[in-house]
Design a protein around this motif. Structure first.
Motif, short mmCIF file in Angstrom:
data_model
loop_
_atom_site.label_atom_id
_atom_site.label_comp_id
_atom_site.label_asym_id
_atom_site.label_seq_id
_atom_site.Cartn_x
_atom_site.Cartn_y
_atom_site.Cartn_z
N VAL A 136 -7.04 5.95 8.26
CA VAL A 136 -6.13 6.13 6.61
C VAL A 136 -5.40 5.21 6.73
CG1 VAL A 136 -4.83 7.98 5.61
CG2 VAL A 136 -6.33 9.19 7.20
N SER A 137 -5.46 4.82 5.72
CA SER A 137 -4.32 3.55 5.20
C SER A 137 -4.45 3.46 3.94
CB SER A 137 -5.69 1.24 5.29
OG SER A 137 -6.89 2.00 4.77
N VAL A 138 -3.26 2.33 3.24
CA VAL A 138 -2.74 2.09 2.14
C VAL A 138 -2.55 0.66 1.57
CG1 VAL A 138 -0.72 2.52 0.38
CG2 VAL A 138 -1.16 4.25 1.56
N THR A 139 -3.36 0.25 1.38
CA THR A 139 -3.63 -0.97 0.56
C THR A 139 -2.93 -1.97 -1.32
OG1 THR A 139 -5.58 -1.30 0.13
CG2 THR A 139 -4.66 -1.53 2.17
N VAL A 140 -2.94 -2.11 -1.64
CA VAL A 140 -2.56 -2.78 -2.62
C VAL A 140 -4.12 -4.24 -3.49
CG1 VAL A 140 -0.13 -1.81 -2.86
CG2 VAL A 140 -0.51 -3.89 -2.15
N ASP A 141 -4.07 -3.87 -4.40
CA ASP A 141 -4.37 -4.82 -5.23
C ASP A 141 -3.71 -5.34 -6.37
OD1 ASP A 141 -5.36 -3.63 -7.29
OD2 ASP A 141 -7.62 -3.57 -6.45
N ASP A 142 -3.82 -6.70 -7.21
CA ASP A 142 -3.79 -6.34 -8.12
C ASP A 142 -3.36 -5.16 -9.19
OD1 ASP A 142 -3.26 -9.39 -7.08
OD2 ASP A 142 -5.67 -9.33 -8.67
N ARG A 143 -4.20 -4.13 -9.22
CA ARG A 143 -3.65 -3.46 -10.66
C ARG A 143 -3.94 -1.60 -9.52
NH1 ARG A 143 -8.59 -2.70 -13.78
NH2 ARG A 143 -7.35 -1.23 -15.51
N PHE A 144 -4.06 -1.58 -8.56
CA PHE A 144 -4.26 -0.31 -7.76
C PHE A 144 -3.76 -0.57 -5.94
CE2 PHE A 144 -7.74 -0.79 -10.82
CZ PHE A 144 -7.07 0.92 -11.47
N ARG A 203 -7.51 5.59 -5.93
CA ARG A 203 -7.43 4.08 -6.11
C ARG A 203 -6.24 4.84 -6.98
NH1 ARG A 203 -9.30 -1.26 -6.41
NH2 ARG A 203 -11.43 -1.01 -4.47
N LEU A 204 -5.01 4.35 -6.81
CA LEU A 204 -3.88 4.99 -8.36
C LEU A 204 -3.48 3.68 -8.64
CD1 LEU A 204 -2.14 6.95 -5.55
CD2 LEU A 204 -3.50 7.72 -7.70
#
Length: 338
Positions: free
Chosen positions: A258-266, A333-334
């Motif tokens: 289980v992981s949390v990552t980010v990109d430019d928008r989400f 995706r949030l």
């Protein structure tokens, strides 16, 4: 199109009058008035009458053709509408030769509406049957145990009560899942949006299920850095718990990530299991309600539908893909805080 028909009739009339006058000039030159004469001669009346007759015939022919191209599709549409009103949702209208784009577009839009009505009716039938099936199992268990206790076959002690609580809890989860999916589909799922830290929220989920999952053979690796978002924290926890429950029911025992990552928008919450994954035929409908990944695991088929509903209610999305190896990978995706 009507302008073209009018121009064609006028051209035909002019050509007919020109031909008539040419024939008269060639064969009866004295019958034609001199240019200085203002009063029409008999030949002029004949020319005008001939042109009018030609124009009337051309206009009648063109009008009949045009009326047929308009009336036939509309008559077909009217018949299909009456058939649908009588309960035949498979009825469709015919667009004819499609020479009139406006009429053809109207028929196409009607047929699209009829197709959606038929699909909705079929989905409603499937939903009703699926809900009845999912409710029947826990109700049957509770009824059977209570009947046995009433007949004195089984004692109604603490152990019996704890046993009965399990199907009752299953009923509660099923009803809540149905409520979430139904509200989301109708656009009425209400969220309590507040600033949240996804990392902290997932740590709360870890405290709830981490030890139990490891005891059942699903050790979870958590990568949950601090990630600020605006969301309904309880709903996000509900979605992640649904994903982990889906892993427990459908995946082989093995490591889970289980992981949390980010990109430019989400901000992206990812849950990966060890397999066996889903057949290719199911990947397009994995987030559809009552679609089961297998036939023998006892799930309701609502878990991933709830995940999709919660993600989309936040303005985000849910995605399924293949994980490294043979497993499945589901992403929520949030939108990030702007």
């Amino acid at each position: 199109r009507m302008a073209l028909v009018t121009l064609a009739v006028l051209g035909l009339s002019a050509a007919g009058a020109f031909a008539l006058y040419g024939w008269v000039f060639e064969n009866y030159p004295d019958a034609v008035a001199s240019p200085q004469a203002w009063h029409p001669q008999p030949v002029d009346y004949v020319a005008l009458a001939s042109a009018a007759v030609l124009a009337l015939i051309g206009a009648a022919f063109a009008g009949l053709q045009l009326a047929r191209r308009i009336v036939l599709p509309l008559a077909s549409l009217s018949g299909a509408a009456r058939a649908i009103a009588d309960g035949d949702l498979s009825a469709r209208a015919a667009a004819g030769d499609r020479s009139l784009p406006e009429t053809a577009d109207l028929v196409d839009d009607f047929n699209l509406m009829a197709q959606r009505l038929e699909t909705l009716a079929a989905d409603m039938t499937t939903w009703n049957a699926s809900i009845a099936h999912e409710l029947r199992t826990p109700v049957t268990i509770v009824k059977g145990r209570l009947q046995a206790a009433a007949d004195g076959v089984l004692p109604l002690d603490r152990e019996m009560i704890l046993t009965l609580l399990k199907p009752v809890d299953a009923l509660g989860r099923l009803i809540e899942d149905l409520r979430v999916v139904s509200l989301a589909d109708s656009g009425r799922l209400q969220l309590r949006l507040t600033p949240q830290d996804l990392g902290e929220r997932l740590e709360d989920v870890r405290a709830l299920v981490g030890a139990e999952a490891e005891a059942e053979g699903y050790p979870i690796t958590w990568t949950t850095p601090s990630t600020p978002v605006v969301c309904d924290g309880d709903r996000i926890q509900q979605a992640v718990l649904a994903l982990l429950e889906n892993v427990r029911r459908h995946a082989d025992p093995g490591p889970v990530a289980v992981s949390v990552t980010v990109d430019d928008r989400f901000a992206i919450i990812t849950v990966e299991d060890s397999g066996p994954g889903l057949p290719d035929a199911m990947t397009q409908s994995v987030f559809t309600a009552f679609k089961h990944g297998s036939d023998d695991t006892g799930g309701t088929g609502l878990g991933l539908a709830v995940v999709r509903a919660i993600a989309e209610a936040h303005g985000g999305s849910a995605h399924y893909g293949a994980a490294t190896g043979l497993g499945s990978r589901v992403e929520i995706r949030l939108p990030l805080v702007s």
